[in-house]
Enzyme design. Structure first.
Site, PDB file in Angstrom:
ATOM      1  N   LYS A  92      -7.954 -13.496  -7.678  1.00  0.00           N
ATOM      2  CA  LYS A  92      -8.133 -12.085  -7.321  1.00  0.00           C
ATOM      3  C   LYS A  92      -9.139 -11.426  -8.260  1.00  0.00           C
ATOM      4  O   LYS A  92     -10.062 -10.741  -7.837  1.00  0.00           O
ATOM      5  CB  LYS A  92      -6.796 -11.339  -7.412  1.00  0.00           C
ATOM      6  CG  LYS A  92      -5.789 -11.762  -6.386  1.00  0.00           C
ATOM      7  CD  LYS A  92      -4.582 -10.841  -6.364  1.00  0.00           C
ATOM      8  CE  LYS A  92      -3.684 -10.992  -7.568  1.00  0.00           C
ATOM      9  NZ  LYS A  92      -2.918 -12.222  -7.614  1.00  0.00           N
ATOM     10  N   CYS A  95       9.371  -0.180 -10.032  1.00  0.00           N
ATOM     11  CA  CYS A  95       8.850  -1.438 -10.554  1.00  0.00           C
ATOM     12  C   CYS A  95       9.405  -1.757 -11.945  1.00  0.00           C
ATOM     13  O   CYS A  95      10.011  -2.794 -12.167  1.00  0.00           O
ATOM     14  CB  CYS A  95       7.330  -1.283 -10.516  1.00  0.00           C
ATOM     15  SG  CYS A  95       6.355  -2.328 -11.514  1.00  0.00           S
ATOM     16  N   MET A  96       9.229  -0.833 -12.886  1.00  0.00           N
ATOM     17  CA  MET A  96       9.561  -1.114 -14.280  1.00  0.00           C
ATOM     18  C   MET A  96      10.755  -0.334 -14.806  1.00  0.00           C
ATOM     19  O   MET A  96      11.179  -0.545 -15.938  1.00  0.00           O
ATOM     20  CB  MET A  96       8.365  -0.767 -15.180  1.00  0.00           C
ATOM     21  CG  MET A  96       7.146  -1.583 -14.938  1.00  0.00           C
ATOM     22  SD  MET A  96       7.492  -3.328 -14.880  1.00  0.00           S
ATOM     23  CE  MET A  96       8.267  -3.572 -16.449  1.00  0.00           C
ATOM     24  N   MET A 108      10.262  -8.513 -11.190  1.00  0.00           N
ATOM     25  CA  MET A 108      10.932  -7.679 -10.194  1.00  0.00           C
ATOM     26  C   MET A 108      12.269  -8.238  -9.697  1.00  0.00           C
ATOM     27  O   MET A 108      13.107  -7.488  -9.224  1.00  0.00           O
ATOM     28  CB  MET A 108      10.009  -7.456  -8.996  1.00  0.00           C
ATOM     29  CG  MET A 108       8.788  -6.668  -9.345  1.00  0.00           C
ATOM     30  SD  MET A 108       9.211  -5.135 -10.183  1.00  0.00           S
ATOM     31  CE  MET A 108       8.142  -5.253 -11.580  1.00  0.00           C
ATOM     32  N   GLY A 132       4.222  -5.266 -13.457  1.00  0.00           N
ATOM     33  CA  GLY A 132       3.495  -5.586 -12.231  1.00  0.00           C
ATOM     34  C   GLY A 132       2.141  -4.937 -12.103  1.00  0.00           C
ATOM     35  O   GLY A 132       1.250  -5.456 -11.432  1.00  0.00           O
ATOM     36  N   GLN A 133       1.961  -3.780 -12.725  1.00  0.00           N
ATOM     37  CA  GLN A 133       0.724  -3.025 -12.520  1.00  0.00           C
ATOM     38  C   GLN A 133      -0.086  -2.975 -13.817  1.00  0.00           C
ATOM     39  O   GLN A 133       0.468  -3.123 -14.902  1.00  0.00           O
ATOM     40  CB  GLN A 133       1.058  -1.607 -12.058  1.00  0.00           C
ATOM     41  CG  GLN A 133       1.874  -1.587 -10.777  1.00  0.00           C
ATOM     42  CD  GLN A 133       2.063  -0.180 -10.231  1.00  0.00           C
ATOM     43  OE1 GLN A 133       1.268   0.284  -9.466  1.00  0.00           O
ATOM     44  NE2 GLN A 133       3.118   0.482 -10.645  1.00  0.00           N
TER      45      GLN A 133
HETATM   46  S1  SF4 Z   1      -5.036  -9.273 -14.376  1.00  0.00           S
HETATM   47 FE1  SF4 Z   1      -3.742 -10.373 -12.915  1.00  0.00          FE
HETATM   48  S2  SF4 Z   1      -4.890 -10.279 -10.991  1.00  0.00           S
HETATM   49 FE2  SF4 Z   1      -6.330  -9.802 -12.633  1.00  0.00          FE
HETATM   50  S3  SF4 Z   1      -7.278 -11.769 -13.173  1.00  0.00           S
HETATM   51 FE3  SF4 Z   1      -5.534 -11.471 -14.533  1.00  0.00          FE
HETATM   52  S4  SF4 Z   1      -3.846 -12.512 -13.557  1.00  0.00           S
HETATM   53 FE4  SF4 Z   1      -5.420 -12.213 -11.995  1.00  0.00          FE
END
Ligand code: SF4
Lengths: 754, 149
Positions: free
Chosen positions: A80, A172-173, A340, A377-378
Site C-alpha cells: 500500500k 479503534c483504540m 482490534m 490502526g491509524q
Molecule cells: S505505514 Fe502501514 S500501510 Fe504504510 S507502508 Fe507501513 S505498513 Fe504499509
C-alpha cells in the site's frame, strides 16, 4: 447473424485502435526510469505502523515514493505504502467547496470558499442559538495530523464551549487507552518496535499483523528467521497469514479470549512461573469493582480457570493453553501485540487489562523485548487524538474533562476565563450519532473520516447524519459520508500540507509539504480557523499562521507533563525521521523504555526502584481480577454463526484511497465472505456462490470464499467495500468503560441465496 | 451453388481477419501476459495473479510463496505492475532493480554498492523469486487456505 459478425469486426477494429493508442504511452513509460528533482520526507498515509516515506517530486508533481531508510521501517514499505502516488492524482479528488442548497437529498453544487464557509458557519450559529453549546459537535480522526486535532479540540472545547469532541479512535483504540489508563495510570505503551528485535517470545492476540501492519510483521518474521528458537504464539479465531510464522496457533471461539488469558495466568501460577519479587514490589491486586485485594485472592479467583475448563469455554486444547503460558512466562523477554480483536469488544478494556496482568505477573515488562505493545490502526490516533485529548472525556496531555484542576490548567494555558471548559463529559461516538438523530446535536463538523461507512449498526446510526447539519472535509468523491454532507470542504491531502503524526510506538514524525494542494484545496488548519471565526469563535483563540505555529503551542503545553516532547522542535523533526517521547529537551534522544530508571527522563535518576509507574499515585500498576464474560451477541440456535470483520492487506479502511490504485483494487475489488470448508459442505455452498448473511439488523449477500482461515462456526467479511457496507449487520453495543463498539462479534444466519 | 461457395469463402476470410485483428489487439493491449483478456469480466471473479500462475508458472509461484516476499504478502504487482499496463507501476516481466527494488531496498543496495562495488542487476546474486528464508521458520504451519492470494 451476418450483422452480428460485422458488429464484432467493427468492435474488434475499434478495440485494436484503442489498444494501440492506450499502449503507446505505456510502452514509453515502461522503459523510463523514475527521475526526481528532490525527495521530501514524511510518513505513510495509511496504517498505525507509521512507516517513514520519501516522496519523490519532479517539477510540481509527486512521482515516486520510497521507504525512508532512517525511520523505523529502514526503507521498507508494504504494497500500500509503495503505491501511494496514484491516490494523490485520483480522478475523483474533490478540489472545490460544495454545498447542498436544497437540503439533504438535493445535489451538491460547487461554490466559492466564502460561500461554503458562511453556509456552514450560519448553520452552526443557528444550532448554537437554538440548543446552546452542546448542540454542536466535532467528529475527528486518527488520520488527521496532530495540529488539526489539537486545533479542533481547542476550538470546540474552549471556543464553542462543548465537550462534544470525539472521533474514530473511539471505534479503534479507546479500549487500549482505557486498558493502559486503568492498569498503569497513563495512556500509551511503555515499549517500542525495538522490542521486536530482542523479544524471545511474541504473544500476538486479536491481530492479523501480517495484513494490517505488514512492515511490523516483516520485522517479527526477521527476528524469527535470525533466531529460530524465538517462540511465536498467535491467538486468533482466524488462521491468517500471520500464523504462518507461528509456533503455536490457538483458534479460540470468538469472544472467549478473556477465559483464555485467565487460563494462562492460572497455569503460570500453578507451574510457579510467576515472579513474586516483581509483583511484590510493583503491583497492586484489585478486584473487578476496584477494591484492593491480595495475591491470594487473585490466585483463588483464577482457580476455576483450569486448562480443562478453558478448553471447554474457548475450544483451545488444554495442552495448548499450558504451552502458551509456558512460552510466555519462560521466555527471557515476551512481547505482546494486539489490535482490534481485543479492542473492538464490549469487554475490550477487560481484555486489555488481562494482557497487562500476564506481563505484571511474570515481570515481562520494562526490559528490552518485554512489553505489552498495543498496535494502533491509524497513522495518528496515538499522537493526534489520544495525546492531544481530542475525545469527549479528555483534555490535552493526559488531562480529564471531569477533573476541575485539569480544566483550570487548560483554561489558564489557553487564556480563556475560568469556567469556560464545561465539566460535563461530551457524547462518545455512538451516543453522538444517536443525539444527532434525536436532534439534540444539531450540527456536526466531520473531519478526515467516513462514518457513514465505518459506524456500527449503520441503519440505526446514519439516521443522525440524515437529521443533523453535516459540514465535512473530504478529499475523495466516493466517500459514503458525502451522501449526507450539507457542505464539503476540499482539504489538502497528505503531502500537500505539513503535519506531525504519532504512531504506535510513541514516535512523532513530520510529514513535510511536498507539493501544492490540488485545485482549490486548502490545508485543514486554515479551514478550521476560517470556519470558527465566521461561526463566532473569538479569533484570539487561534493566533496561528501555519501548522508549525500550532505545533509550537502544543509542544510548549507538553513541557513538564507525562507526555513531555518539548525537545521536538519543528526544525528537529525536519532533520530527524521521527522521535519517541518522552523527549524533554532538544538534545534528548527520545525514550525506548518508559517507566524505567535511567531510560525514561520522567523517572528521577535517584529513584529507589528500577521501575516507577508514575501514572499511579503509589507508583504501582494494577493486576485486575477480571472474569470471563461472553460477547454481547454470541451465536445461538436462531443465529448459529459468529460474524467478524477486519482488513485485507490490499485495502485500508474504507478504500477511498486504496481503491484508486489499480493494482490494489484489482486484487480485491469487492467484499466476500470467508466460510470454513466444513460449514460450506453442510450449507451446500461452494466457492463463488452467493451467500446471504442475516443478522438481527439486516441481511446482505456476498460471494463465498471457502477457506480454513476461519474456524467452523465463524464467518469473516472485510469492511472496505463501499458497495457492501458490512457494518449494517452489526449491533452497536459498546464497552462500559471505553464506549468502543463490538465490531468483532455478532450472531448471524448463513445460507445460500435461493 | 457457386455463389454459395463464394459467400462461404468471403465469410471465412472475414472471420479469419477478425480473429487476426482480435489477437493483434490482445498482443498490443496486454503485453506478454494475457490473463486480463482471459477471465476478468465480472469484478467479483477477478483473481489475483497467483491463482492462475500456480498452474501456468508453477515453479516461479511456488518460489515466491516460499520466499520472504511471499511470506510478507509482497504480491506480484508490487514489482511487476499490472499486466494490462493500466496500473500505477509500468508492467514489466523483468522489473528494473534501480527503480523497483530501490523503492524498498535502497539502503541495502547502497550498502552492497559500498561493499562490493555494486551491480547493475540485483538478480545476479539474488535470483528473482528465490529468496527463501534461511531457517524453516516460514515453511511449517503455512495455512492451507488462502488469505490474500
Ligand atoms: S505505514 Fe502501514 S500501510 Fe504504510 S507502508 Fe507501513 S505498513 Fe504499509
Amino acid at each position: 447473424m451476418t450483422v452480428s459478425r460485422r458488429e464484432f469486426l467493427i468492435g474488434s477494429a475499434a478495440a485494436l485502435a484503442l489498444g494501440m493508442v492506450g499502449s503507446a504511452p505505456r510502452a514509453a513509460a515502461a522503459g523510463k526510469k523514475e527521475s526526481v528533482d528532490r525527495w521530501v520526507k514524511g510518513v505513510c498515509r495509511y496504517c498505525g505502523t507509521g512507516c517513514g516515506v520519501l516522496v519523490g517530486v519532479r517539477g510540481d508533481r509527486a512521482v515516486a515514493v520510497k521507504g525512508d531508510p532512517n525511520n523505523h521501517n529502514a526503507g521498507l514499505l508494504c504494497l500500500k505504502g509503495a503505491m501511494l502516488i496514484p491516490v494523490i492524482y485520483a480522478g475523483d479528488r474533490i478540489t472545490e467547496p460544495m454545498i447542498r442548497r436544497g437540503g439533504k437529498g438535493s445535489p451538491l453544487t460547487k461554490v466559492s470558499w466564502d460561500e461554503a464557509l458562511d453556509f456552514a458557519a450560519d448553520a452552526f450559529r443557528k444550532a448554537l442559538d437554538a440548543g446552546g453549546p452542546d448542540a454542536v459537535a466535532y467528529y475527528g480522526s486518527g488520520q488527521a495530523p496532530t495540529e488539526e486535532s489539537y486545533l479542533a479540540n481547542k476550538i470546540w472545547k474552549a471556543g464553542f464551549r462543548t465537550n462534544n469532541v470525539d472521533g474514530n479512535p473511539r471505534l479503534c483504540m479507546a479500549s487500549a487507552v482505557a486498558g493502559y489508563l486503568t492498569t498503569f495510570g497513563k495512556d500509551e505503551p511503555m515499549g517500542t518496535y525495538n522490542d521486536m528485535d530482542t523479544a524471545t517470545c511474541f504473544f500476538i492476540i486479536g491481530s492479523n499483523t501480517s495484513e494490517a501492519h505488514p512492515v511490523l510483521f516483516r520485522r517479527i518474521a526477521q527476528r524469527k528467521e535470525n533466531s529460530p528458537d524465538v517462540k511465536i504464539i498467535v491467538a486468533d479465531p482466524r488462521r491468517t497469514n500471520t500464523s504462518r510464522i507461528a509456533d503455536l496457533h490457538m483458534s479460540f471461539i470468538a469472544g472467549t479470549d478473556l477465559a483464555l488469558l485467565n487460563g494462562m495466568a492460572h497455569v503460570i501460577i500453578r507451574e510457579e512461573l510467576d515472579n513474586p519479587r516483581f509483583y511484590g514490589r510493583y503491583v497492586n491486586f484489585v478486584t473487578n469493582d476496584g477494591k484492593p485485594c491480595a495475591f491470594e485472592d487473585y490466585k483463588a479467583f483464577l482457580a476455576e480457570y483450569t486448562p480443562e475448563k478453558v478448553q471447554e469455554i474457548t475450544g483451545v486444547p488444554a495442552a495448548d493453553v499450558i504451552r502458551a503460558a509456558k512460552f510466555f512466562a519462560e521466555s527471557s523477554s515476551t512481547l505482546s501485540l494486539w489490535c482490534m480483536g481485543i479492542n473492538q469488544r464490549t469487554r475490550g478494556v477487560w481484555a486489555n487489562n488481562l494482557i497487562h496482568n500476564l506481563h505484571l505477573l511474570t515481570g515481562q515488562i520494562g526490559r528490552p523485548g518485554a512489553s505489552p505493545l498495543s498496535l494502533t490502526g491509524q497513522p495518528n490516533a496515538c499522537g493526534g487524538v489520544r495525546d492531544t485529548g481530542s475525545l469527549a472525556h479528555l483534555l490535552p496531555a493526559g488531562r480529564m474533562v471531569a477533573n476541575e484542576k485539569h480544566r483550570a490548567e487548560m483554561e489558564e494555558f489557553w487564556g480563556v476565563p475560568k469556567g469556560t471548559i464545561q465539566p460535563k463529559i461530551g457524547h462518545h461516538t455512538v451516543a453522538l450519532f444517536e443525539a444527532m438523530a434525536k436532534g439534540t446535536v444539531r450540527a456536526v463538523f466531520i473531519h478526515c473520516t467516513n462514518p457513514a461507512h465505518t459506524l456500527p449498526d449503520l441503519n440505526a446510526l446514519t439516521k443522525g447524519l440524515e437529521t443533523a447539519f453535516v459540514a465535512q472535509t473530504e478529499c475523495f468523491m466516493d466517500a459514503e459520508t458525502l451522501k449526507y454532507a450539507d457542505v464539503v470542504f476540499p482539504a489538502a491531502f497528505w503531502c500537500e500540507t505539513d503535519g506531525v503524526c504519532g504512531c504506535t510506538e510513541r514516535r512523532y514524525a513530520l510529514t513535510e509539504q511536498a507539493i501544492k494542494p490540488m485545485g482549490n484545496c486548502r490545508p485543514t488548519v486554515q479551514i478550521l480557523m476560517d470556519f470558527a471565526e465566521r461561526a463566532g469563535v473569538d479569533p484570539k483563540l487561534f493566533p496561528y499562521r501555519t501548522a508549525a505555529d500550532i505545533w509550537e503551542e502544543w509542544r510548549t503545553l507538553s513541557k513538564g507533563s507525562p507526555y513531555d516532547f518539548y525537545g521536538m522542535t519543528r526544525a528537529r523533526l525536519k532533520r530527524e525521521s521521527g522521535i519517541k517521547w518522552p523527549c524533554p529537551a532538544e538534545d534528548h534522544p527520545g525514550t525506548n523504555l518508559r517507566y524505567v530508571r535511567g531510560e525514561d527522563p520522567l523517572v528521577p535518576a535517584n529513584h529507589p526502584d528500577r521501575l516507577f509507574f508514575y501514572g499511579r499515585p503509589d507508583g504501582r500498576a494494577n493486576i485486575f481480577l477480571r472474569p470471563h464474560q461472553p460477547p454481547f451477541e454470541p451465536a445461538d440456535k436462531e443465529y448459529p454463526f459468529v460474524l467478524t470483520t477486519g482488513r485485507v492487506i490490499d485495502h485500508w479502511h474504507t478504500a477511498t484511497m486504496t481503491g484508486k490504485v489499480p493494482e490494489l483494487q484489482k486484487a480485491y475489488p469487492s467484499a466476500f465472505v470467508e466460510i470454513n470448508p466444513d460449514d460450506a459442505k453442510k450449507l451446500g455452498v461452494s466457492n463463488g456462490d452467493r451467500v446471504v448473511l442475516e443478522t438481527r439488523r439486516d441481511k446482505m449477500t456476498f460471494p463465498a470464499r471457502i477457506t480454513d482461515t476461519c474456524m467452523p462456526g465463524l464467518v469473516f467479511c472485510p469492511f472496505f467495500d463501499k458497495n457492501k457496507l458490512v457494518n449494517r449487520l452489526f449491533h452497536h453495543a459498546v464497552d462500559n468503560t471505553s464506549k468502543e463498539p463490538e465490531y468483532k462479534i455478532c450472531a448471524t444466519k448463513v445460507y445460500k441465496q435461493a | 451453388m457457386r455463389s454459395n461457395v463464394k459467400r462461404t469463402l468471403q465469410v471465412f476470410a472475414v472471420l479469419l481477419l477478425g480473429v487476426g485483428v482480435f489477437f493483434l489487439y490482445l498482443d498490443k493491449a496486454f503485453p506478454r501476459v494475457r490473463c486480463e483478456g482471459a477471465h476478468l469480466s465480472v469484478p467479483e471473479k477477478y483473481a489475483d495473479c497467483v491463482s492462475c500462475h500456480a498452474k501456468s508458472t508453477a515453479r516461479a509461484t511456488q518460489d515466491w510463496k516460499e520466499s520472504k516476499h511471499g511470506a510478507m504478502l509482497v504480491k506480484c504487482v508490487v514489482c511487476h505492475g499490472e499486466p494490462d499496463g493500466k496500473g500505477s507501476i509500468p508492467f514489466s516481466a523483468n522489473p528494473d532493480p534501480a527503480t523497483i527494488c530501490a523503492r524498498c531496498h535502497d539502503p541495502a543496495m547502497q550498502r552492497m554498492a559500498a561493499k562490493f562495488g555494486g551491480s547493475a542487476d540485483c538478480n545476479t546474486c539474488h535470483p528473482r523469486h528465490q529468496n527463501p528464508l534461511h531457517s524453516d521458520a516460514y515453511q511449517h504451519k503455512a495455512p492451507s487456505g488462502k488469505t490474500s492470494f
